[in-house]
Structures are given as C-alpha cells and as structure tokens.
Design an enzyme around this catalytic site. Sequence first.
Site, PDB file in Angstrom:
ATOM      1  CE  LYS A 117      58.039  46.524  39.227  1.00 16.22           C
ATOM      2  NZ  LYS A 117      57.325  47.263  40.312  1.00 16.22           N
ATOM      3  CE  LYS A 199      58.570  39.699  41.349  1.00 17.10           C
ATOM      4  NZ  LYS A 199      59.177  40.441  42.034  1.00 17.10           N
ATOM      5  CE  LYS A 202      54.501  44.138  47.189  1.00 20.71           C
ATOM      6  NZ  LYS A 202      55.510  45.229  45.901  1.00 20.71           N
TER       7      LYS A 202
HETATM    8  N1  AQP Z   1      58.538  36.132  43.917  1.00 21.89           N
HETATM    9  C1  AQP Z   1      59.539  36.570  44.932  1.00 21.89           C
HETATM   10  N2  AQP Z   1      60.044  36.307  45.392  1.00 21.89           N
HETATM   11  C2  AQP Z   1      61.027  36.121  46.139  1.00 21.89           C
HETATM   12  N3  AQP Z   1      60.662  37.498  46.846  1.00 21.89           N
HETATM   13  C3  AQP Z   1      60.333  38.288  46.312  1.00 21.89           C
HETATM   14  N4  AQP Z   1      59.955  40.010  46.364  1.00 21.89           N
HETATM   15  C4  AQP Z   1      59.430  39.859  45.861  1.00 21.89           C
HETATM   16  N5  AQP Z   1      58.869  38.830  44.821  1.00 21.89           N
HETATM   17  C5  AQP Z   1      59.262  37.798  45.146  1.00 21.89           C
HETATM   18  C6  AQP Z   1      60.682  39.758  47.500  1.00 21.89           C
HETATM   19  O1  AQP Z   1      60.172  41.165  48.532  1.00 21.89           O
HETATM   20  C7  AQP Z   1      60.577  42.175  48.464  1.00 21.89           C
HETATM   21  C8  AQP Z   1      59.570  43.538  48.557  1.00 21.89           C
HETATM   22  O2  AQP Z   1      59.223  43.819  46.918  1.00 21.89           O
HETATM   23  P1  AQP Z   1      59.089  44.865  46.529  1.00 21.89           P
HETATM   24  O3  AQP Z   1      57.385  45.471  46.730  1.00 21.89           O
HETATM   25  O4  AQP Z   1      59.985  46.497  47.298  1.00 21.89           O
HETATM   26  O5  AQP Z   1      58.953  45.098  45.033  1.00 21.89           O
HETATM   27  P2  AQP Z   1      59.375  43.624  44.104  1.00 21.89           P
HETATM   28  O6  AQP Z   1      60.263  43.434  44.221  1.00 21.89           O
HETATM   29  O7  AQP Z   1      58.624  44.526  43.127  1.00 21.89           O
HETATM   30  O8  AQP Z   1      57.874  42.973  44.553  1.00 21.89           O
HETATM   31  P3  AQP Z   1      56.868  43.102  43.922  1.00 21.89           P
HETATM   32  O9  AQP Z   1      55.837  41.740  44.552  1.00 21.89           O
HETATM   33  O10 AQP Z   1      56.722  41.626  42.402  1.00 21.89           O
HETATM   34  O11 AQP Z   1      55.664  44.401  43.638  1.00 21.89           O
HETATM   35  P4  AQP Z   1      55.193  44.310  42.065  1.00 21.89           P
HETATM   36  O12 AQP Z   1      54.093  43.435  41.646  1.00 21.89           O
HETATM   37  O13 AQP Z   1      55.074  45.918  43.170  1.00 21.89           O
HETATM   38  O14 AQP Z   1      56.358  45.071  41.391  1.00 21.89           O
HETATM   39  C9  AQP Z   1      61.723  42.678  47.429  1.00 21.89           C
HETATM   40  O15 AQP Z   1      62.910  42.327  48.607  1.00 21.89           O
HETATM   41  C10 AQP Z   1      61.844  41.118  46.338  1.00 21.89           C
HETATM   42  O16 AQP Z   1      62.851  40.931  46.313  1.00 21.89           O
END
Ligand code: AQP
Length: 334
Positions: A117, A199, A202
């Site tokens: 990040k 990965k 969102k």
């Molecule tokens: N690609 C993924 N595959 C499986 N699990 C995923 N998670 C996130 N991306 C994947 C799981 O979703 C939960 C919530 O995630 P989060 O909102 O706490 O943040 P994150 O892990 O950083 O998810 P994102 O989508 O990548 O968000 P941004 O883009 O804002 O950083 C967690 O249990 C995570 O493991």
Amino acid sequence: MENEKKKNVFSGIQPSGNLTVGNYFGALRNFSRYSPDEYTCLYCVVDQHAITVRQDPAELRRRTYEVLSLYMACGLDPEQNILYVQSHVPAHAQLAWVLDCYTMFGELSRMTQFKDKSQKNADNINAGLFTYPVLMAADILLYQTDLVPIGDDQKQHLELTRDIANRFNTVYGPTFTVPEPVIRRTGARIQSLAEPEKKMSKSDPNENAVVRILDDKDTIIRKFKRAVTDSDTVVRRADDKPGISNLMTIYSCVTGKGDGEIEAEFAGKGYGDFKLAVGEAVAAELAPIQERYKQYLSDKAYLEMIMKQNSEKAAYLARKTLSKVYRKVGFTSV
Ligand code: AQP
C-alpha cells in the site's frame, strides 16, 4: 453443550470500494457458515481502517451503509449476529493505542500489505497505514475472539495479532484469547482478472480487473470474457497458467466442482466457452444477493436502527476487555 461457552467469531471488511468476488469468496460468504446458535458472531464494517487511504467522505459514508446491507443480503441476520460499524465503538481505537505500545516497529515494518500500500499510495504513507495491523489486532482481541474467517492476504496480520496477544498475556497473565485464522482452501485468494499474478482488490482502478458483487449480469459476463488467460487452449490448472487457474478457482467456489471435474467438463472446448460458463455461474450466485441488497439499502432508518442496536451490544462486550486491559497496565479508574 448447553453449558459450554459459545466460541466467538469476528471479522470485518473495509468500506474502501465496492466489494469484489474476492471479498465475497475469501470472507463474506464464509461468515454465514457460523450458526449464531453455536457461536457469538461479530461482523464489523471497518471504516477506521478505510481512512488509512484517502477516501471521499460522502462515498465512505455511502459505502458503510452498502457494506452493512451486503452483510444482511449475504444471509447474516442482524438480530442474531452483531453487525456494526467500527467507529461507533470507541473501544477499538482505545485498545489499539495500548497495543501500539506492545508492538514493535520492526514487526510492523515487515508487513507486506504496508509495503504494497505504501507503493500504491506513495504520496500518503501515513502513520495509520503503518499501524493498521495493530488496530486490526484490537478489533479481534477486544471480543476475546476464537475464530477469524479471512482471506489469505490477512494471514500475516492475524499472525501478528497472535504474537501481540501472547506477548501481553506473558507480561500481565491471561488477558486475551489467542485467535485462530480460518482460511478456506478454495477461494482464499482470488486474483485480478487483468493481472492474474496480483490479488483482486476492490480499490483497483482498472475496472476490468475486478468483478464486483453488485455488477449486473452483462457486466460480469463481459469482464470474464476479457479476463487475461494464455496462448494455450486447454482448461487446466498449472503454475504457468495463472489466468485459467484463477478462473477455475472461481468456478469451483460457485459450483463446488474439483479441478478434475472442471477439466473434464471443458475438455475439447475453447476458453470462450469456459469464460462464459464462469460468468454465468457467478452471475447466478450473485443475483439473489443483489435483490435482497436493494431491499435492505432502500430502508435507511432500518439500517440506522441496526447500527445503533448492534453497536451497543458490541460496546458492552468490548468494555469488559478494555477495562481489564486498563487495570492490568496500571491506568486508574474513577
Ligand atoms: N482477492 C481476494 N481473495 C480472497 N479474499 C480476499 N479478501 C480481500 N481480497 C481478497 C478478503 O476480504 C476481507 C476483507 O478485506 P478488507 O476490506 O479488510 O481489505 P483487503 O484485504 O485489503 O481487501 P481489498 O479488496 O484488497 O481492499 P482494498 O483494495 O481496499 O485494499 C479480508 O478477509 C480479506 O482477506
């Protein structure tokens, strides 16, 4: 069983973008596997985590309602599960401060999400981004959590949470339950459709890389049709076929089919047929969720009532742990 203490389950999702099928298969869909008859379940919309990256205030507010509605649309009953918003329970931030003082700079420096990040947000490498895992530890430890259903990317943060809990328990005697991660074998890491070595996230600015839970059927199918694959034509899982392997994982999450079954189903067919089948299967899985979601989201007064009632339930549980911690570290009370 009746007299046994229920195990506690905690997890959270950031309202930092429209949720993806990665969030769904990796986390959200698995929340409803814990029956409230057997577990005390807390699912939080972690808005305080979201501001570690700049958010538009109006969008953050809107998404907080949306994620809460999605929790319910995915089958979480707000009367039986504690569905709430992190910033409504001040104990999260209060415990995070104490835990900050029991977490080492070196430990936080090793977190891969911080490194990723920081690269993506080079103009805003703030202290919150660095201490994010400590707030996450506080979220979890506040509720004496036994089980944390998460995707693979959060595993390192969970390990740090366990280290912090053990460290605190060693100094002050048993205070926190040491939580276990629950990471499912299939769907724990859904990859980007545009860059399948990465990965799916969102907050990815490339819309073709992500399938969102709320995308309509045509959009879902179009995105899968465009998914990056390889120059081969055989549907088969292999390290040098990350795109097809990712689509097989997604198809398996929806249909429950194993790799052998999927390979047999598409033997002699091209990638086009396979991508269409994945798109249709995902759209069919999401359609009823989208229907329920619209109904929940349209009733703001109901959502606010749920937020208020559930944050009171969460705050009651949180206070017990926080006062224990304050007492142990030597804070006075009046
Ligand atoms: N690609 C993924 N595959 C499986 N699990 C995923 N998670 C996130 N991306 C994947 C799981 O979703 C939960 C919530 O995630 P989060 O909102 O706490 O943040 P994150 O892990 O950083 O998810 P994102 O989508 O990548 O968000 P941004 O883009 O804002 O950083 C967690 O249990 C995570 O493991």
